[in-house]
Structures are given as C-alpha cells and as structure tokens.
Design a protein around this motif. Sequence first.
Motif, PDB file in Angstrom:
ATOM      1  N   UNK A 104       3.789  15.192   2.306  1.00 39.60           N
ATOM      2  CA  UNK A 104       4.111  16.626   2.051  1.00 39.60           C
ATOM      3  C   UNK A 104       4.224  17.190   3.279  1.00 39.60           C
ATOM      4  N   UNK A 105       5.388  17.609   3.925  1.00 35.98           N
ATOM      5  CA  UNK A 105       5.454  18.202   5.243  1.00 35.98           C
ATOM      6  C   UNK A 105       6.661  19.296   5.205  1.00 35.98           C
ATOM      7  N   UNK A 106       6.903  19.693   6.481  1.00 38.12           N
ATOM      8  CA  UNK A 106       7.919  20.906   6.708  1.00 38.12           C
ATOM      9  C   UNK A 106       9.143  20.496   5.935  1.00 38.12           C
ATOM     10  N   UNK A 107       9.569  19.184   6.134  1.00 39.17           N
ATOM     11  CA  UNK A 107      10.961  19.033   5.690  1.00 39.17           C
ATOM     12  C   UNK A 107      10.898  18.451   4.153  1.00 39.17           C
ATOM     13  N   UNK A 108       9.830  18.451   3.369  1.00 32.42           N
ATOM     14  CA  UNK A 108       9.666  18.233   2.081  1.00 32.42           C
ATOM     15  C   UNK A 108       8.677  17.214   1.697  1.00 32.42           C
ATOM     16  N   UNK A 109       8.766  16.730   0.337  1.00 28.35           N
ATOM     17  CA  UNK A 109       7.599  15.597  -0.150  1.00 28.35           C
ATOM     18  C   UNK A 109       8.415  14.378  -0.198  1.00 28.35           C
ATOM     19  N   UNK A 110       7.756  13.491   0.434  1.00 28.26           N
ATOM     20  CA  UNK A 110       8.495  11.964   0.371  1.00 28.26           C
ATOM     21  C   UNK A 110       7.410  10.901  -0.451  1.00 28.26           C
ATOM     22  N   UNK A 111       7.735  10.025  -1.225  1.00 31.71           N
ATOM     23  CA  UNK A 111       6.985   9.134  -1.944  1.00 31.71           C
ATOM     24  C   UNK A 111       7.125   7.725  -1.433  1.00 31.71           C
ATOM     25  N   UNK A 112       5.834   7.275  -0.936  1.00 31.44           N
ATOM     26  CA  UNK A 112       5.930   5.933  -0.138  1.00 31.44           C
ATOM     27  C   UNK A 112       5.167   4.800  -0.901  1.00 31.44           C
ATOM     28  N   UNK A 113       5.826   3.667  -0.649  1.00 33.10           N
ATOM     29  CA  UNK A 113       5.046   2.248  -1.206  1.00 33.10           C
ATOM     30  C   UNK A 113       5.050   1.306   0.131  1.00 33.10           C
ATOM     31  N   UNK A 114       4.171   0.595  -0.093  1.00 27.88           N
ATOM     32  CA  UNK A 114       3.627  -0.578   1.050  1.00 27.88           C
ATOM     33  C   UNK A 114       4.982  -1.301   1.332  1.00 27.88           C
ATOM     34  N   UNK A 115       5.355  -1.552   2.619  1.00 26.17           N
ATOM     35  CA  UNK A 115       6.230  -2.672   2.827  1.00 26.17           C
ATOM     36  C   UNK A 115       5.968  -3.820   2.332  1.00 26.17           C
ATOM     37  N   UNK A 116       6.941  -4.723   1.867  1.00 31.29           N
ATOM     38  CA  UNK A 116       6.633  -5.857   0.884  1.00 31.29           C
ATOM     39  C   UNK A 116       5.487  -5.746  -0.048  1.00 31.29           C
ATOM     40  N   UNK A 117       5.121  -4.430  -0.602  1.00 26.28           N
ATOM     41  CA  UNK A 117       4.286  -4.332  -1.604  1.00 26.28           C
ATOM     42  C   UNK A 117       4.889  -4.031  -2.903  1.00 26.28           C
ATOM     43  N   UNK A 118       4.444  -3.096  -3.509  1.00 29.06           N
ATOM     44  CA  UNK A 118       4.869  -2.767  -4.850  1.00 29.06           C
ATOM     45  C   UNK A 118       6.444  -2.737  -5.030  1.00 29.06           C
ATOM     46  N   UNK A 119       6.967  -2.922  -6.159  1.00 32.22           N
ATOM     47  CA  UNK A 119       8.208  -2.576  -6.497  1.00 32.22           C
ATOM     48  C   UNK A 119       8.625  -1.359  -6.734  1.00 32.22           C
ATOM     49  N   UNK A 120       9.860  -0.855  -6.624  1.00 36.02           N
ATOM     50  CA  UNK A 120      10.079   0.600  -6.887  1.00 36.02           C
ATOM     51  C   UNK A 120      11.314   0.998  -6.058  1.00 36.02           C
ATOM     52  N   UNK A 121      11.385   2.297  -6.185  1.00 36.10           N
ATOM     53  CA  UNK A 121      12.708   2.868  -5.219  1.00 36.10           C
ATOM     54  C   UNK A 121      11.954   4.414  -4.639  1.00 36.10           C
ATOM     55  N   UNK A 122      11.166   3.983  -3.657  1.00 40.68           N
ATOM     56  CA  UNK A 122      10.404   5.235  -2.998  1.00 40.68           C
ATOM     57  C   UNK A 122      11.437   5.794  -2.077  1.00 40.68           C
ATOM     58  N   UNK A 123      11.215   6.805  -1.216  1.00 38.81           N
ATOM     59  CA  UNK A 123      11.689   7.568  -0.275  1.00 38.81           C
ATOM     60  C   UNK A 123      11.442   6.813   1.163  1.00 38.81           C
ATOM     61  N   UNK A 124      10.690   6.043   1.196  1.00 36.40           N
ATOM     62  CA  UNK A 124      10.300   5.159   2.418  1.00 36.40           C
ATOM     63  C   UNK A 124       9.202   4.025   2.077  1.00 36.40           C
ATOM     64  N   UNK A 125       8.779   3.267   3.021  1.00 38.28           N
ATOM     65  CA  UNK A 125       7.804   2.446   2.965  1.00 38.28           C
ATOM     66  C   UNK A 125       6.934   2.480   4.244  1.00 38.28           C
ATOM     67  N   UNK A 126       5.431   2.285   4.110  1.00 39.32           N
ATOM     68  CA  UNK A 126       4.675   2.463   5.011  1.00 39.32           C
ATOM     69  C   UNK A 126       4.143   1.088   5.185  1.00 39.32           C
ATOM     70  N   UNK A 127       3.756   0.977   6.709  1.00 38.76           N
ATOM     71  CA  UNK A 127       3.210  -0.461   7.099  1.00 38.76           C
ATOM     72  C   UNK A 127       1.667  -0.599   6.902  1.00 38.76           C
ATOM     73  N   UNK A 128       1.304  -1.507   6.813  1.00 42.40           N
ATOM     74  CA  UNK A 128      -0.156  -1.918   6.787  1.00 42.40           C
ATOM     75  C   UNK A 128      -0.600  -3.022   7.780  1.00 42.40           C
TER      76      UNK A 128
END
Length: 206
Positions: A104-128
Amino acid sequence: MYRLREERADERGQVGIGTLIVFIAMVLVAAIAAGVLINTAGFLQNSAEATGQESSDSTTNRVQVVSATGSHFSDNEVGVVRLTIKKAPGSGNVDLGQATVQWVGPSGSYYQLAESGASGSPDGRFGVSEVQDDDSSLPVLDSTEDRFTITLDIGSRDVVTDGNQFGEELAEGETATVRITTTSGATTIERIVVPKTLSGGSAVAV
C-alpha cells in the motif's frame, strides 16, 4: 366370585405388560438421547479444538522482518525494496511460496503472490531468495536460523531477476506499508520510509 377375581388378575397382568412396555420405551429414548448428546459433545469439542488451533496459528505462524533496504535509485526514487525475514519466535514452518504480500503506497494498493508460487491473478509477484538456508528448504522457513529475502520490484524502469514489476517508484520522503500474510492468516506489517535525501551508495535502509 371366582370369575371376578380372575378378571382382576388379567387386568393386573395387562397393566404390568403396559408398564413394562412404557419402561422399555423410556430406556430406549434415554439411550438415543444420550447417544445424541455424546455425538454433539464430541462434535463441539472437535470444533473448539480446530478453532483454537486456527486462532493459535493465526497469531504464531508469522514472519519477522529483520531488515528492509531500498535500491535501484533513479531520479531520486527507489525502484526495488528488499525485506530480509525470518520465522517469528514460536512460529511453525512458514511457506513463503503460499504467502501473500500487500503493498500500500502513494500510487495505490497492490496484491502480490510469490513468483512460481500460488496460482492466481495478482497485481504482481514477489521474488524469494535465500540469505541463509542450511537445509535448502527455500521457500519454506523451517529453522530459526533461516533468513530469506522478499524482493519487490516497484515501478517500470528497473528489472530485477526476482519477481516482476508493479506500481510506481517511491520518491524521497515517501512511505508505504507492506503486509505479509501466511497461509494460516498471520500478518506481519512493515512500514517503508524512504529517506528525504537519496545520495551516494547503491542501497539505503528504508
């Protein structure tokens, strides 16, 4: 007189049989009621134990942020945020591949899932990635010694190997909130604060 006494004996026998039938019926009803009560009590106990376990997991199976850094400076803005995390004290194993991150930042709220992790349609994916992982359990934090890094690539100008882009860069003095939620529902909140001046170096604590 004899016939009268005989009729009364028959009547007493019929009353005795009726009483016996009523008694048996009462025993059966009591047994059925006891069975229902036992089943209900068992169900309630199991439900209470499951609810208690879920409540415990939602408060204990969480991560703890060790450090947060910002990098990839461009036009005095941070383009990449990295969070180094570990298991919180008392926590069970935490699978970051199934965790979610909300930015949640100045440009809005973004939902993230792990790269090559859980399936879905997020706004982006985070790396681990691992910082310390003696038993090669990545992306599962299964030891108090494990240290993993979550990489968040914000904006569109920088490309990193972990995760993919979302949102916009953070300018000097801007803030954002990161919520890391594990599969048990436990949430860790980290506030990101970009220094008012970005100068020198390749990374900065945020």
